[in-house]
Design an enzyme around this catalytic site. Sequence first.
Site, PDB file in Angstrom:
ATOM      1  N   SER A 124       0.838  -1.200   0.000  1.00 34.40           N
ATOM      2  CA  SER A 124       0.000   0.000   0.000  1.00 34.40           C
ATOM      3  C   SER A 124       0.873   1.250   0.000  1.00 34.40           C
ATOM      4  O   SER A 124       1.997   1.244   0.538  1.00 34.40           O
ATOM      5  CB  SER A 124      -0.851  -0.008   1.275  1.00 34.40           C
ATOM      6  N   TYR A 148      -1.613  -1.349  10.883  1.00 36.37           N
ATOM      7  CA  TYR A 148      -1.883  -1.875   9.542  1.00 36.37           C
ATOM      8  C   TYR A 148      -0.693  -1.608   8.622  1.00 36.37           C
ATOM      9  O   TYR A 148      -0.179  -2.512   7.942  1.00 36.37           O
ATOM     10  CB  TYR A 148      -3.162  -1.240   8.966  1.00 36.37           C
ATOM     11  N   LYS A 152       2.307  -4.056   6.552  1.00 34.58           N
ATOM     12  CA  LYS A 152       2.730  -3.985   5.143  1.00 34.58           C
ATOM     13  C   LYS A 152       4.249  -3.835   5.068  1.00 34.58           C
ATOM     14  O   LYS A 152       4.909  -4.506   4.276  1.00 34.58           O
ATOM     15  CB  LYS A 152       2.047  -2.815   4.427  1.00 34.58           C
TER      16      LYS A 152
HETATM   17  P1  NAD Z   1     -10.798  -7.140   1.370  1.00 31.70           P
HETATM   18  O1  NAD Z   1     -10.965  -7.112   2.851  1.00 31.70           O
HETATM   19  O2  NAD Z   1     -11.978  -6.863   0.520  1.00 31.70           O
HETATM   20  O3  NAD Z   1     -10.166  -8.541   0.914  1.00 31.70           O
HETATM   21  C1  NAD Z   1      -9.253  -9.260   1.707  1.00 31.70           C
HETATM   22  C2  NAD Z   1      -9.718 -10.709   1.741  1.00 31.70           C
HETATM   23  O4  NAD Z   1      -8.832 -11.475   2.543  1.00 31.70           O
HETATM   24  C3  NAD Z   1     -11.120 -10.866   2.347  1.00 31.70           C
HETATM   25  O5  NAD Z   1     -11.918 -11.641   1.476  1.00 31.70           O
HETATM   26  C4  NAD Z   1     -10.863 -11.602   3.671  1.00 31.70           C
HETATM   27  O6  NAD Z   1     -11.934 -12.435   4.023  1.00 31.70           O
HETATM   28  C5  NAD Z   1      -9.593 -12.357   3.340  1.00 31.70           C
HETATM   29  N1  NAD Z   1      -8.781 -12.708   4.502  1.00 31.70           N
HETATM   30  C6  NAD Z   1      -8.337 -11.870   5.485  1.00 31.70           C
HETATM   31  N2  NAD Z   1      -7.592 -12.562   6.371  1.00 31.70           N
HETATM   32  C7  NAD Z   1      -7.563 -13.861   5.929  1.00 31.70           C
HETATM   33  C8  NAD Z   1      -6.961 -15.044   6.420  1.00 31.70           C
HETATM   34  N3  NAD Z   1      -6.260 -15.067   7.558  1.00 31.70           N
HETATM   35  N4  NAD Z   1      -7.123 -16.182   5.715  1.00 31.70           N
HETATM   36  C9  NAD Z   1      -7.832 -16.196   4.570  1.00 31.70           C
HETATM   37  N5  NAD Z   1      -8.437 -15.096   4.061  1.00 31.70           N
HETATM   38  C10 NAD Z   1      -8.298 -13.946   4.742  1.00 31.70           C
HETATM   39  O7  NAD Z   1      -9.615  -6.124   1.017  1.00 31.70           O
HETATM   40  P2  NAD Z   1      -9.167  -5.556  -0.398  1.00 31.70           P
HETATM   41  O8  NAD Z   1      -9.566  -4.140  -0.453  1.00 31.70           O
HETATM   42  O9  NAD Z   1      -9.569  -6.470  -1.480  1.00 31.70           O
HETATM   43  O10 NAD Z   1      -7.596  -5.586  -0.177  1.00 31.70           O
HETATM   44  C11 NAD Z   1      -6.805  -6.681  -0.618  1.00 31.70           C
HETATM   45  C12 NAD Z   1      -5.377  -6.453  -0.175  1.00 31.70           C
HETATM   46  O11 NAD Z   1      -4.920  -5.214  -0.694  1.00 31.70           O
HETATM   47  C13 NAD Z   1      -5.199  -6.365   1.346  1.00 31.70           C
HETATM   48  O12 NAD Z   1      -3.984  -6.992   1.687  1.00 31.70           O
HETATM   49  C14 NAD Z   1      -5.122  -4.875   1.602  1.00 31.70           C
HETATM   50  O13 NAD Z   1      -4.389  -4.573   2.757  1.00 31.70           O
HETATM   51  C15 NAD Z   1      -4.414  -4.399   0.355  1.00 31.70           C
HETATM   52  N6  NAD Z   1      -4.695  -2.989   0.053  1.00 31.70           N
HETATM   53  C16 NAD Z   1      -5.990  -2.575  -0.081  1.00 31.70           C
HETATM   54  C17 NAD Z   1      -6.250  -1.230  -0.339  1.00 31.70           C
HETATM   55  C18 NAD Z   1      -7.676  -0.745  -0.454  1.00 31.70           C
HETATM   56  O14 NAD Z   1      -7.895   0.455  -0.389  1.00 31.70           O
HETATM   57  N7  NAD Z   1      -8.671  -1.591  -0.654  1.00 31.70           N
HETATM   58  C19 NAD Z   1      -5.199  -0.326  -0.484  1.00 31.70           C
HETATM   59  C20 NAD Z   1      -3.887  -0.786  -0.367  1.00 31.70           C
HETATM   60  C21 NAD Z   1      -3.648  -2.137  -0.102  1.00 31.70           C
HETATM   61  C1  UD1 Z   2      -6.869   4.980   3.469  1.00 33.40           C
HETATM   62  C2  UD1 Z   2      -5.993   4.364   4.505  1.00 33.40           C
HETATM   63  C3  UD1 Z   2      -4.732   3.823   3.857  1.00 33.40           C
HETATM   64  C4  UD1 Z   2      -5.076   2.867   2.722  1.00 33.40           C
HETATM   65  C5  UD1 Z   2      -5.965   3.609   1.740  1.00 33.40           C
HETATM   66  C6  UD1 Z   2      -6.366   2.699   0.620  1.00 33.40           C
HETATM   67  C7  UD1 Z   2      -6.574   5.630   6.518  1.00 33.40           C
HETATM   68  C8  UD1 Z   2      -6.113   6.633   7.521  1.00 33.40           C
HETATM   69  N1  UD1 Z   2      -5.705   5.358   5.519  1.00 33.40           N
HETATM   70  O1  UD1 Z   2      -6.160   6.033   2.900  1.00 33.40           O
HETATM   71  O2  UD1 Z   2      -3.937   3.138   4.791  1.00 33.40           O
HETATM   72  O3  UD1 Z   2      -3.914   2.414   2.071  1.00 33.40           O
HETATM   73  O4  UD1 Z   2      -7.135   4.055   2.437  1.00 33.40           O
HETATM   74  O5  UD1 Z   2      -7.498   3.120  -0.023  1.00 33.40           O
HETATM   75  O6  UD1 Z   2      -7.648   5.059   6.617  1.00 33.40           O
HETATM   76  N2  UD1 Z   2     -12.218  11.675   3.526  1.00 33.40           N
HETATM   77  C9  UD1 Z   2     -13.210  12.569   3.871  1.00 33.40           C
HETATM   78  N3  UD1 Z   2     -14.380  12.077   4.365  1.00 33.40           N
HETATM   79  C10 UD1 Z   2     -14.618  10.751   4.537  1.00 33.40           C
HETATM   80  C11 UD1 Z   2     -13.597   9.839   4.177  1.00 33.40           C
HETATM   81  C12 UD1 Z   2     -12.397  10.332   3.699  1.00 33.40           C
HETATM   82  O7  UD1 Z   2     -13.032  13.777   3.741  1.00 33.40           O
HETATM   83  O8  UD1 Z   2     -15.706  10.368   5.009  1.00 33.40           O
HETATM   84  C13 UD1 Z   2     -10.952  12.197   2.959  1.00 33.40           C
HETATM   85  C14 UD1 Z   2      -9.714  11.841   3.743  1.00 33.40           C
HETATM   86  O9  UD1 Z   2      -9.445  12.822   4.706  1.00 33.40           O
HETATM   87  C15 UD1 Z   2      -8.650  11.795   2.622  1.00 33.40           C
HETATM   88  C16 UD1 Z   2      -9.440  11.309   1.416  1.00 33.40           C
HETATM   89  O10 UD1 Z   2     -10.812  11.587   1.691  1.00 33.40           O
HETATM   90  O11 UD1 Z   2      -8.165  13.075   2.352  1.00 33.40           O
HETATM   91  C17 UD1 Z   2      -9.285   9.829   1.131  1.00 33.40           C
HETATM   92  O12 UD1 Z   2      -9.586   9.112   2.312  1.00 33.40           O
HETATM   93  P1  UD1 Z   2      -9.708   7.503   2.322  1.00 33.40           P
HETATM   94  O13 UD1 Z   2     -10.606   7.059   1.240  1.00 33.40           O
HETATM   95  O14 UD1 Z   2     -10.039   7.091   3.713  1.00 33.40           O
HETATM   96  O15 UD1 Z   2      -8.237   7.011   1.918  1.00 33.40           O
HETATM   97  P2  UD1 Z   2      -6.824   7.403   2.573  1.00 33.40           P
HETATM   98  O16 UD1 Z   2      -6.976   8.142   3.822  1.00 33.40           O
HETATM   99  O17 UD1 Z   2      -5.996   7.991   1.498  1.00 33.40           O
END
Ligand code: NAD
Ligand code: UD1
Length: 337
Positions: A124, A148, A152
């Site tokens: 991330s 979190y 990572k």
């Molecule tokens: P998500 O929660 O939708 O998907 C993660 C999946 O992993 C879920 O289906 C959950 O049930 C499964 N899981 C969690 N722990 C497990 C375990 N111990 N064994 C088996 N399954 C398990 O999340 P996502 O948004 O699809 O994110 C996927 C990956 O990308 C994560 O590692 C997350 O940290 C990373 N990531 C997500 C974002 C985001 O904004 N969505 C941003 C940066 C990184």
């Molecule tokens: C969040 C996570 C980050 C993760 C990323 C992935 C936090 C603090 N950080 O980042 O670890 O990798 O998601 O998508 O949760 N905002 C509002 N109102 C809201 C929600 C958000 O104003 O109700 C603003 C926030 O202040 C920020 C922007 O929208 O400026 C994006 O926020 P968000 O979607 O939560 O993502 P990040 O904070 O960038």
Amino acid sequence: MAILITGGAGYIGSHTMVELLEAGRELVVVDNFLNSKPESLERVKKITGKNFKFYEVDLLDYDALDKVFCENDIDSCIHFAGLKAVGESCAKPLLYYHNNITGTLNLCEIMQKHGAKRIVFSSSATVYGKPASVPITEDFPLSTTNPYGETKLMIERILKDLHAADNEWSVSVLRYFNPIGAHKSGLIGEDPQGIPNNLLPYITQVASGKRECLSVFGNDYNTPDGTGVRDYIHVVDLAKAHLKAIERAETVTGIEYFNVGTGIGYSVLDIVHAYEKATGIKINYKIVDRRPGDIDECYANPEKAYNVLGWRAENNIEDMCRDSYNWQLKNPNGYGD
Ligand code: NAD
Ligand code: UD1
């Protein structure tokens, strides 16, 4: 040979499965539904018309995971499984460390044992902490402010040491910026439980009438309009980056890091306006205090992903907003119960 997808039922995993299945890849999927529902996997089948093997397995269960490798010819893995809510990770650090780190250690150990030494890992942009400048390149200093993010960073470190000890490993670390949007079919999308923490799911619920008003967290940031700037990327573009990363991992060994973003920063108010334009719906919002831990600006320099993987984001911000809304309209209660 099959690719193991951990966390395939989740938001990014399900979208990536679609791209991989459509590219003709054989998949074996594990998930324990900690943060997802089986229905997402049914939808993946519906979109692609293709099947895959699924195991309801927790990565913490070493023997069950080992059995998955014994029963299948797996040569690589895309590792999505993990917990991802920043606030929750501060309240429950041990849960996050145990699930994310121990789960990854089990996975890597079992992969090593079975000679499957290719992994694409979901990292991330949070690993860049508070960047000194933008756009961010992969060689920026790493730091983080919450458990979190620590998981990572630690997993990146584990993968680095693993490759240093055995250079047959091929490791691709994808640092996602802010994934949003949904598949164009409206069959799969993000299904947050309870009140969404992230911006787009919240706006989407305001647009659909489920929530009254968006709270904009601060308008005194050092950005053009004072609201926080982020690099939002369509989840389908992000999914496609995984296909490129696995293709590359099949041809080279080593450890590589890639920013997966668009390279464009949008403020919260930019997003509100883009959403209104894409959907024709007015988004009520009010300015409130900053959210602790938020930073001014975060956006990628994504050139390395283009130069090395040949990947570049294709969808624009209106596509992202329109597809989020389409998913919400077709699934007002997400995947339901
Ligand atoms: P998500 O929660 O939708 O998907 C993660 C999946 O992993 C879920 O289906 C959950 O049930 C499964 N899981 C969690 N722990 C497990 C375990 N111990 N064994 C088996 N399954 C398990 O999340 P996502 O948004 O699809 O994110 C996927 C990956 O990308 C994560 O590692 C997350 O940290 C990373 N990531 C997500 C974002 C985001 O904004 N969505 C941003 C940066 C990184
Ligand atoms: C969040 C996570 C980050 C993760 C990323 C992935 C936090 C603090 N950080 O980042 O670890 O990798 O998601 O998508 O949760 N905002 C509002 N109102 C809201 C929600 C958000 O104003 O109700 C603003 C926030 O202040 C920020 C922007 O929208 O400026 C994006 O926020 P968000 O979607 O939560 O993502 P990040 O904070 O960038």
